[in-house]
Design an enzyme around this catalytic site. Sequence first.
Site, mmCIF file in Angstrom:
data_model
loop_
_atom_site.group_PDB
_atom_site.id
_atom_site.type_symbol
_atom_site.label_atom_id
_atom_site.label_comp_id
_atom_site.label_asym_id
_atom_site.label_seq_id
_atom_site.Cartn_x
_atom_site.Cartn_y
_atom_site.Cartn_z
ATOM 1 N N LYS A 265 5.137 53.048 52.766
ATOM 2 C CA LYS A 265 5.597 53.868 53.893
ATOM 3 C C LYS A 265 4.774 55.142 54.037
ATOM 4 O O LYS A 265 4.818 55.799 55.071
ATOM 5 C CB LYS A 265 7.094 54.180 53.773
ATOM 6 N N LYS B 266 -1.152 47.768 48.482
ATOM 7 C CA LYS B 266 0.267 47.449 48.734
ATOM 8 C C LYS B 266 0.775 48.113 50.020
ATOM 9 O O LYS B 266 0.295 49.179 50.399
ATOM 10 C CB LYS B 266 1.098 47.820 47.490
ATOM 11 N N LYS C 247 -0.703 59.518 42.765
ATOM 12 C CA LYS C 247 -0.058 60.605 43.506
ATOM 13 C C LYS C 247 -0.724 61.942 43.222
ATOM 14 O O LYS C 247 -0.801 62.797 44.089
ATOM 15 C CB LYS C 247 1.431 60.679 43.175
HETATM 16 P P1 TYM Z 1 10.278 52.947 45.902
HETATM 17 O O1 TYM Z 1 11.260 53.768 46.639
HETATM 18 O O2 TYM Z 1 8.827 53.251 46.022
HETATM 19 O O3 TYM Z 1 10.463 51.420 46.289
HETATM 20 C C1 TYM Z 1 11.726 50.797 46.226
HETATM 21 C C2 TYM Z 1 11.607 49.346 45.804
HETATM 22 O O4 TYM Z 1 10.771 48.639 46.715
HETATM 23 C C3 TYM Z 1 9.741 47.968 45.979
HETATM 24 N N1 TYM Z 1 8.524 47.969 46.798
HETATM 25 C C4 TYM Z 1 7.817 46.874 47.069
HETATM 26 N N2 TYM Z 1 7.986 45.588 46.726
HETATM 27 C C5 TYM Z 1 7.085 44.703 47.192
HETATM 28 N N3 TYM Z 1 6.034 45.041 47.965
HETATM 29 C C6 TYM Z 1 5.814 46.318 48.343
HETATM 30 N N4 TYM Z 1 4.788 46.645 49.103
HETATM 31 C C7 TYM Z 1 6.746 47.306 47.885
HETATM 32 N N5 TYM Z 1 6.840 48.642 48.071
HETATM 33 C C8 TYM Z 1 7.936 49.027 47.395
HETATM 34 C C9 TYM Z 1 9.570 48.794 44.719
HETATM 35 O O5 TYM Z 1 8.972 48.048 43.694
HETATM 36 C C10 TYM Z 1 10.992 49.169 44.415
HETATM 37 O O6 TYM Z 1 11.651 48.125 43.739
HETATM 38 N N6 TYM Z 1 10.711 54.687 41.268
HETATM 39 C C11 TYM Z 1 11.290 53.782 42.224
HETATM 40 C C12 TYM Z 1 12.733 54.088 42.578
HETATM 41 C C13 TYM Z 1 13.652 54.187 41.395
HETATM 42 C C14 TYM Z 1 14.170 53.094 40.655
HETATM 43 C C15 TYM Z 1 15.018 53.692 39.674
HETATM 44 C C16 TYM Z 1 14.021 51.720 40.738
HETATM 45 C C17 TYM Z 1 14.148 55.329 40.869
HETATM 46 N N7 TYM Z 1 14.983 55.039 39.815
HETATM 47 C C18 TYM Z 1 15.688 52.906 38.736
HETATM 48 C C19 TYM Z 1 14.710 50.941 39.805
HETATM 49 C C20 TYM Z 1 15.532 51.537 38.826
HETATM 50 C C21 TYM Z 1 10.482 53.864 43.513
HETATM 51 O O7 TYM Z 1 9.807 54.806 43.770
HETATM 52 O O8 TYM Z 1 10.681 52.867 44.367
#
Ligand code: TYM
Length: 333
Positions: free
Chosen positions: A199, A196, A114
Site C-alpha cells: 500500500k 511485493k 524502511k
Molecule cells: P502488514 O500490515 O504489513 O500486513 C498485514 C498482513 O498482510 C500480509 N501481506 C501480504 N500477503 C501477501 N502478499 C502481499 N503483497 C502482502 N502484503 C501484506 C502480511 O504478511 C500480513 O500478514 N507486522 C505486521 C502486523 C502485525 C502482526 C502482529 C501480524 C503486528 N503484530 C502479530 C501477525 C501477528 C505487518 O506489518 O503486517
Amino acid sequence: MSEKKVIFSGIQPSGALTLGNYLGAIKNWEQLQDENENFFCIVDLHAITVPQEPKNLRKNTLEVLALYLASGIDPEKSTIFIQSHVSAHTELTWVLNTMSYMGQLSRMTQFKEKSQKSEANLNAGLLTYPVLMASDILLYQTDAVPVGEDQKQHLELARDLAERFNNRYSETFKIPEPMISKVGARIMSLQEPTKKMSKSDEDKNAFILLLDEPDDIRRKLKRAVTDSIGVVKHSDEQPGIKNLLTIYSKISGENIEEIEKRYEGKGYGKFKEDVAEVIIEGLRPVREKANYLLKNKDHLEEIYMNGANKAEAVARKTLRKVYKKVGFIPRKF
Ligand code: TYM
C-alpha cells in the site's frame, strides 16, 4: 481455557488495505475461525512507526475493522480488537526490549528497507517494531500466526524471544508457529511483479485496494505488466502472469492448471479482462458490506469495546506471570 488452538494475527491501519493483505492474511483467517480460539488485532501502535495524520489513522483503523467484519471475521467466534486498547502489549514490549539484541533487530529485512526509505525519520520504533509484534503474539499464548511470507522473519524473532525468556526464567510462553499458505502468501506489484504488492507503493497502479471501484480495478488490470512470451503459464520466467494466475486461483478457488488450460492459445488481453472480473466479483461483497458497516459507528464501537475487554483479560494474565518472573513486586489491589 479450551483445548482449541490459539490463533493471533494483525494488520496495520497505515492506509487502505490491499488485495495482498486480503489474500495473504484475512481470507485465511476466516477459514480458521470455527476450529480455533482467535484474536485478530488492528495494530495501530505499529502504524505510528511511520508518520500518520491523526485523522487518517482514526479513519483507517475503523476501515480495517469494517473490512475484517466484511470479510467474514465474526465477533462471535473471534476476538477483534485495537492494539492500543490493551496496554499489556506495550508493557510486555518493554520487558522483551531488554532481552532483544541490537544486532538481530538491525538485521531484519523490513527494518533495513524502511530505514533506507525514511533516513530523515529513523526512529527507534522502527527498530523495535518486531519486539512489539512478538509481544502481540506471546501475550495470548498463541499456537499459530497466519500471515503472508513477508512476516516470516519477524515470527522467527518472536520464537527466539519466547525461547530466550523461557530459558532465562522458566516456561512462560508458548512457542508460536508461522502459518503461511501455499498460494497467495506473496501477492506481487502489478507494475513490478518481482516486488511485493504494498500500500505504500508510490505507483497507484501497482496495487488493488479492497475498496477500489470496479472501474479502477479494470483500469489497473489493463495496465498490469506482463511479458512477450504470450502463454498463460505459472512460471518464474513470467512473474506478471504468474502473479495474475495466483490471484485468480486464490479468489476463485480453482486450481492453477485448470485456469492455464482454459487460456491455452488465447492472448493476454482476454485473460487480464477475466482476472479483473474475478477480482471485482470476489471483492464486491466485501466492499459493499464494509461501506455499509462504516455508516454505523456505534456498532463498530461495540465490537472493538467487547474485543478489548476479552483480549485484556487474557493478556493481563500472561503479563502478570512475566512481571512476577522478572522480579517485579506485584501491586496488590
Ligand atoms: P502488514 O500490515 O504489513 O500486513 C498485514 C498482513 O498482510 C500480509 N501481506 C501480504 N500477503 C501477501 N502478499 C502481499 N503483497 C502482502 N502484503 C501484506 C502480511 O504478511 C500480513 O500478514 N507486522 C505486521 C502486523 C502485525 C502482526 C502482529 C501480524 C503486528 N503484530 C502479530 C501477525 C501477528 C505487518 O506489518 O503486517
